[in-house]
Design a protein around this motif. Sequence first.
Motif, PDB file in Angstrom:
ATOM      1  N   GLU A 116       0.842  -1.195   0.000  1.00 35.51           N
ATOM      2  CA  GLU A 116       0.000   0.000   0.000  1.00 35.51           C
ATOM      3  C   GLU A 116       0.879   1.247   0.000  1.00 35.51           C
ATOM      4  OE1 GLU A 116      -3.286   2.074   2.912  1.00 35.51           O
ATOM      5  OE2 GLU A 116      -2.926  -0.068   3.067  1.00 35.51           O
ATOM      6  N   GLN A 117       0.548   2.212  -0.840  1.00 40.88           N
ATOM      7  CA  GLN A 117       1.306   3.464  -0.904  1.00 40.88           C
ATOM      8  C   GLN A 117       1.118   4.251   0.380  1.00 40.88           C
ATOM      9  OE1 GLN A 117       0.081   5.578  -4.411  1.00 40.88           O
ATOM     10  NE2 GLN A 117       1.304   4.312  -5.751  1.00 40.88           N
ATOM     11  N   ASN A 118       2.202   4.903   0.839  1.00 41.44           N
ATOM     12  CA  ASN A 118       2.123   5.713   2.040  1.00 41.44           C
ATOM     13  C   ASN A 118       2.834   7.062   1.888  1.00 41.44           C
ATOM     14  OD1 ASN A 118       4.742   4.894   2.072  1.00 41.44           O
ATOM     15  ND2 ASN A 118       4.712   3.975   4.104  1.00 41.44           N
ATOM     16  N   VAL A 119       3.007   7.505   0.655  1.00 37.75           N
ATOM     17  CA  VAL A 119       3.644   8.792   0.363  1.00 37.75           C
ATOM     18  C   VAL A 119       2.629   9.657  -0.365  1.00 37.75           C
ATOM     19  CG1 VAL A 119       5.534   9.946  -0.840  1.00 37.75           C
ATOM     20  CG2 VAL A 119       5.914   7.712   0.205  1.00 37.75           C
ATOM     21  N   GLY A 120       2.373  10.854   0.172  1.00 35.76           N
ATOM     22  CA  GLY A 120       1.380  11.759  -0.395  1.00 35.76           C
ATOM     23  C   GLY A 120       1.855  12.451  -1.668  1.00 35.76           C
ATOM     24  N   GLU A 121       0.924  13.140  -2.322  1.00 34.43           N
ATOM     25  CA  GLU A 121       1.207  13.813  -3.597  1.00 34.43           C
ATOM     26  C   GLU A 121       2.316  14.857  -3.466  1.00 34.43           C
ATOM     27  OE1 GLU A 121      -0.069  13.573  -6.803  1.00 34.43           O
ATOM     28  OE2 GLU A 121      -0.939  11.675  -6.125  1.00 34.43           O
ATOM     29  N   VAL A 122       2.190  15.738  -2.473  1.00 32.60           N
ATOM     30  CA  VAL A 122       3.184  16.802  -2.310  1.00 32.60           C
ATOM     31  C   VAL A 122       4.547  16.197  -1.990  1.00 32.60           C
ATOM     32  CG1 VAL A 122       3.831  18.816  -0.916  1.00 32.60           C
ATOM     33  CG2 VAL A 122       1.451  18.477  -1.592  1.00 32.60           C
ATOM     34  N   ASP A 123       4.580  15.201  -1.127  1.00 33.94           N
ATOM     35  CA  ASP A 123       5.828  14.526  -0.780  1.00 33.94           C
ATOM     36  C   ASP A 123       6.457  13.892  -2.015  1.00 33.94           C
ATOM     37  OD1 ASP A 123       7.901  13.474   0.688  1.00 33.94           O
ATOM     38  OD2 ASP A 123       6.692  11.971   1.719  1.00 33.94           O
ATOM     39  N   ARG A 128      10.086  14.920  -3.580  1.00 35.81           N
ATOM     40  CA  ARG A 128      11.121  13.899  -3.770  1.00 35.81           C
ATOM     41  C   ARG A 128      11.570  13.828  -5.227  1.00 35.81           C
ATOM     42  NH1 ARG A 128      11.030   9.436   0.306  1.00 35.81           N
ATOM     43  NH2 ARG A 128       9.766  10.196   2.021  1.00 35.81           N
ATOM     44  N   PHE A 129      10.623  13.950  -6.151  1.00 41.25           N
ATOM     45  CA  PHE A 129      10.938  13.915  -7.576  1.00 41.25           C
ATOM     46  C   PHE A 129      11.838  15.094  -7.955  1.00 41.25           C
ATOM     47  CE2 PHE A 129       9.957  15.075 -11.983  1.00 41.25           C
ATOM     48  CZ  PHE A 129      10.279  13.900 -12.624  1.00 41.25           C
ATOM     49  N   LEU A 130      11.487  16.295  -7.491  1.00 38.58           N
ATOM     50  CA  LEU A 130      12.272  17.481  -7.826  1.00 38.58           C
ATOM     51  C   LEU A 130      13.671  17.421  -7.224  1.00 38.58           C
ATOM     52  CD1 LEU A 130       9.536  20.240  -7.461  1.00 38.58           C
ATOM     53  CD2 LEU A 130      10.485  19.278  -9.570  1.00 38.58           C
ATOM     54  N   ILE A 131      13.773  16.952  -5.984  1.00 37.43           N
ATOM     55  CA  ILE A 131      15.097  16.802  -5.361  1.00 37.43           C
ATOM     56  C   ILE A 131      15.917  15.771  -6.125  1.00 37.43           C
ATOM     57  CG2 ILE A 131      16.297  15.986  -3.292  1.00 37.43           C
ATOM     58  CD1 ILE A 131      14.037  17.305  -1.651  1.00 37.43           C
ATOM     59  N   GLY A 132      15.283  14.680  -6.531  1.00 30.75           N
ATOM     60  CA  GLY A 132      15.982  13.661  -7.306  1.00 30.75           C
ATOM     61  C   GLY A 132      16.492  14.205  -8.630  1.00 30.75           C
ATOM     62  N   LEU A 133      15.664  14.990  -9.326  1.00 32.42           N
ATOM     63  CA  LEU A 133      16.102  15.595 -10.591  1.00 32.42           C
ATOM     64  C   LEU A 133      17.275  16.532 -10.363  1.00 32.42           C
ATOM     65  CD1 LEU A 133      12.826  16.495 -12.522  1.00 32.42           C
ATOM     66  CD2 LEU A 133      14.505  14.753 -13.092  1.00 32.42           C
ATOM     67  N   PHE A 134      17.203  17.318  -9.303  1.00 37.61           N
ATOM     68  CA  PHE A 134      18.290  18.250  -8.997  1.00 37.61           C
ATOM     69  C   PHE A 134      19.591  17.493  -8.749  1.00 37.61           C
ATOM     70  CE2 PHE A 134      20.848  20.469  -5.794  1.00 37.61           C
ATOM     71  CZ  PHE A 134      21.153  21.617  -6.507  1.00 37.61           C
ATOM     72  N   LEU A 135      19.522  16.436  -7.953  1.00 39.12           N
ATOM     73  CA  LEU A 135      20.731  15.674  -7.637  1.00 39.12           C
ATOM     74  C   LEU A 135      21.312  14.989  -8.872  1.00 39.12           C
ATOM     75  CD1 LEU A 135      19.736  14.144  -4.195  1.00 39.12           C
ATOM     76  CD2 LEU A 135      21.313  16.032  -4.637  1.00 39.12           C
ATOM     77  N   VAL A 136      20.460  14.443  -9.711  1.00 40.36           N
ATOM     78  CA  VAL A 136      20.937  13.805 -10.944  1.00 40.36           C
ATOM     79  C   VAL A 136      21.556  14.857 -11.853  1.00 40.36           C
ATOM     80  CG1 VAL A 136      20.186  12.648 -13.055  1.00 40.36           C
ATOM     81  CG2 VAL A 136      19.388  11.835 -10.848  1.00 40.36           C
ATOM     82  N   GLY A 137      20.883  16.002 -11.990  1.00 44.83           N
ATOM     83  CA  GLY A 137      21.404  17.084 -12.834  1.00 44.83           C
ATOM     84  C   GLY A 137      22.738  17.593 -12.340  1.00 44.83           C
ATOM     85  N   THR A 138      22.848  17.774 -11.032  1.00 41.42           N
ATOM     86  CA  THR A 138      24.106  18.237 -10.444  1.00 41.42           C
ATOM     87  C   THR A 138      25.202  17.204 -10.668  1.00 41.42           C
ATOM     88  OG1 THR A 138      22.894  19.461  -8.751  1.00 41.42           O
ATOM     89  CG2 THR A 138      25.201  19.006  -8.315  1.00 41.42           C
TER      90      THR A 138
END
Length: 53
Positions: A2-9, A13-23
């Motif tokens: 069962e999913q336990n991570v909300g939309e905003v979370d 997480r997606f934006l932080i992941g993109l930033f880290l990959v880009g960096t």
Amino acid sequence: MEQNVGEVDRIIRFLIGLFLVGTGLFLLFEAATGWCATYELLGINTRETPYLK
């Protein structure tokens, strides 16, 4: 499972992941080419130059 991570979370997480990959990709590019755009703009050169005799 069962999913336990909300939309905003998930978005954060997606934006932080993109930033880290880009960096990481940017740093890999700089390491491979030996050229840094930030250093170019600031006039910094950390490459050792041989002494002329």
